[in-house]
Design an enzyme around this catalytic site. Structure first.
Site, PDB file in Angstrom:
ATOM      1  N   CYS A 119      36.270  16.987 -18.993  1.00  0.00           N
ATOM      2  CA  CYS A 119      36.439  16.151 -20.182  1.00  0.00           C
ATOM      3  C   CYS A 119      36.015  16.833 -21.472  1.00  0.00           C
ATOM      4  O   CYS A 119      36.305  16.332 -22.558  1.00  0.00           O
ATOM      5  CB  CYS A 119      35.651  14.848 -20.008  1.00  0.00           C
ATOM      6  N   HIS A 137      29.153  10.719 -39.081  1.00  0.00           N
ATOM      7  CA  HIS A 137      29.903  10.014 -38.035  1.00  0.00           C
ATOM      8  C   HIS A 137      29.750  10.749 -36.714  1.00  0.00           C
ATOM      9  O   HIS A 137      29.670  11.981 -36.682  1.00  0.00           O
ATOM     10  CB  HIS A 137      31.383   9.896 -38.406  1.00  0.00           C
ATOM     11  N   HIS A 190      31.923  11.418 -26.472  1.00  0.00           N
ATOM     12  CA  HIS A 190      32.916  11.257 -25.414  1.00  0.00           C
ATOM     13  C   HIS A 190      32.727   9.929 -24.680  1.00  0.00           C
ATOM     14  O   HIS A 190      31.648   9.620 -24.182  1.00  0.00           O
ATOM     15  CB  HIS A 190      32.803  12.420 -24.426  1.00  0.00           C
ATOM     16  N   HIS A 238      36.480   0.603 -24.629  1.00  0.00           N
ATOM     17  CA  HIS A 238      36.963  -0.751 -24.366  1.00  0.00           C
ATOM     18  C   HIS A 238      38.479  -0.839 -24.450  1.00  0.00           C
ATOM     19  O   HIS A 238      39.127  -1.455 -23.594  1.00  0.00           O
ATOM     20  CB  HIS A 238      36.332  -1.717 -25.375  1.00  0.00           C
ATOM     21  N   ASN A 282      38.417   5.732 -20.369  1.00  0.00           N
ATOM     22  CA  ASN A 282      38.058   7.143 -20.445  1.00  0.00           C
ATOM     23  C   ASN A 282      39.343   7.957 -20.375  1.00  0.00           C
ATOM     24  O   ASN A 282      39.946   8.118 -19.317  1.00  0.00           O
ATOM     25  CB  ASN A 282      37.122   7.503 -19.276  1.00  0.00           C
TER      26      ASN A 282
END
Length: 516
Positions: free
Chosen positions: A248, A411, A415, A444, A448
């Site tokens: 990832c 900001h 991940h 949400h 992922n």
């Protein structure tokens, strides 16, 4: 998340209001240990140290101005005569100055600009609400009751919403995870993101000189990068790369590779495509550690256009400032904590170790130790170093100082690997709820999406209108191996969301309240 936002604001107000100076009728000084908010003491210290050079420079400049104001025409004439008699020295000094300036300009690293990016959004018929996910899992006949109940609990606690997407092949009963279906998924995601990117930037495919594609679990022949070259008829000398098996965090690795290539090859564009393929990597067994990816990973991908052309600075959204990569693969536990393997029945899946969070924490610590000196203000670095010296030489039990990364970044794009990952980083980096809002809302809405999740998070922050010129963005991702990688971007303008963004028709519904 509305409640989280309120609590954040209230916390900020409480920090200044709830500890105000109490009014006593007795004639004594107030208790400053209680009345002075240490947060503001630290803030003042930060401003003092950060502007120390400027403060020291002011009296020097004042002295120079005073001396210059007392100079008369005769002094200037004497200086001119002195230079005339030392013409050779002046020429030599000027030559060295010009030569040095030329060498510096020619050898300094070229700036890398992020012109624009796009995130793929799947069609609505690929949505997988919880009840549909569980019903399809039951009807496949591959999972026993214990596994079904385990998946149900993971879904409820995952932080995922009801509108995430799974690939077409998983909507059939029974599922049809064929090679052809996996290729279709890859094409839909990559081509969908690239079509939007080319349309938004008006860049022609023939102008692309560098192509980097990363996808961890699906690496067919010809490669995914070759599929893009074929689809868009990229030029014959395009430098294409296909990164596989890197997890990832591979999106940041791909950006780093593109950056290195852009600093070698002049006046060109680079495209980075980050995605993951689910179709052939769905697990149909009953080993719990291998069932978790089924519940978390969803369809998604992003395409990023980078440039080293000076003319693109005017229209670029961001400039790449730093990339820091950490690899813990030398440690056996870290190497095996995210591991593709077969279970006892021969079914293939990705196993997640119980040590995953501890290993991720160690990788994060190493990464921010390297990143900190590059981005933190000098005040934070001095505090960290001072407490480190105290801990080493005076008091070994002294509590370690955690640098305040909120002073370095505006900001945070963490991940969206799962709710636990976001929770731990929020706690360990002492972030506020608004700093992890983009990560929670991305998890949400889209689940992922692996290496592309940090781009959905950046798109969320842009859609909320929060990024102004000069703001710094920290993208941080974790991946198998085990790796922790960071990318730091600086906004070159007040950034507005691009057309056809992933949040275009739903941003007003976020943030949403998440059940604890």
């Amino acid at each position: 998340m509305d409640g989280s936002r309120d609590s954040q604001v209230n916390a900020g107000r409480g920090g200044g209001a709830s500890v105000g100076v109490p009014i006593h009728h007795a004639r004594r000084l107030p208790d400053f240990l209680q009345s002075v908010n240490l947060k503001y003491v630290k803030l003042g210290y930060h401003y003092l140290i950060s502007n120390l050079f400027t403060l020291c420079l002011i009296p020097v400049m004042a002295v120079i101005l005073v001396e210059a104001s007392q100079t008369n025409p005769e002094d200037i004439r004497q200086l001119w005569l002195h230079l005339q008699y030392n013409l050779v020295s002046v020429i030599i000094c000027s030559t060295f100055l010009v030569f040095g300036s030329t060498v510096y300009i020619m050898t300094r690293p070229r700036s890398v600009y992020l012109v624009d990016y796009s995130c793929y959004r799947a069609p609505d018929h690929l949505k997988a609400p919880f009840h549909q996910f569980m019903e399809h899992s039951r009807l496949t006949g591959d999972f026993d009751e214990t596994s079904l109940e385990f998946q149900r609990k993971i879904l409820e606690r995952s932080g995922l919403g009801e509108e995430t997407y799974v690939p077409e092949a998983m909507h059939y009963i029974p599922p049809q995870p064929s090679m052809a279906a996996a290729r279709d998924e890859a094409e839909q995601v990559m081509f969908g993101a690239l079509d939007t990117l080319f349309a938004n930037t008006s860049v022609k495919p023939k102008d692309i000189g560098i192509l980097v594609v990363n996808c961890s679990l699906f690496n067919p022949t010809p490669s995914l990068s070759a599929m893009i070259v074929n689809k868009y008829k990229l030029r014959g000398n395009v430098r294409s790369f296909n990164l596989g098996g890197m997890g990832c965090s591979a999106g940041v690795i791909a950006v780093d590779l593109a950056k290195d290539l852009l600093r070698i090859h002049w006046n060109t564009y680079a495209i980075v495509v980050s995605t993951e393929n689910i179709t052939q990597n769905w697990y149909f067994g009953n080993k719990k550690s291998m069932l978790i990816p089924n519940c978390l990973f969803r369809v998604g991908g992003a395409a990023v256009l980078l440039s080293n052309k000076p003319a693109d600075r005017r229209r670029a959204k961001y400039k790449l400032v730093h990339v820091v990569r950490t690899h813990k693969g030398a440690d056996d536990k870290a190497f095996r904590c995210v591991y593709q393997e077969q279970d006892d029945t021969g079914k293939t899946g990705v196993s997640l170790s119980k040590d995953l969070m501890a290993i991720a924490g160690g990788a994060l610590k190493t990464n921010i130790t390297t990143l900190g000196p590059l981005v933190l203000p000098i005040s934070e670095q001095l505090l960290f170093f001072g407490i480190l010296v105290v801990k080493k030489l005076i008091n070994k039990n002294a509590k370690p100082y955690i640098p305040d990364f909120k002073l370095a970044f505006d900001h945070f794009c963490i991940h969206a690997g799962g709710r636990a990952v976001i929770d731990e980083l929020e706690k360990n980096l002492q972030l506020l709820p608004i700093h992890v809002e983009a990560s929670r809302m991305t998890l949400h809405r889209f689940g992922n999406t692996s290496s592309s999740s940090i781009w959905y998070e950046l798109a969320y922050t842009e859609a909320k209108g929060r990024i102004s010129k000069g703001h710094r963005v920290w993208q941080i991702a974790f991946g198998s191996g085990f790796k922790c990688n960071s990318a730091v971007w600086q906004a070159l303008q007040n950034v507005k969301p691009s057309r056809s963004g992933p949040w275009e028709d739903c941003i007003d519904m976020y943030p949403v309240n998440l059940v604890s």
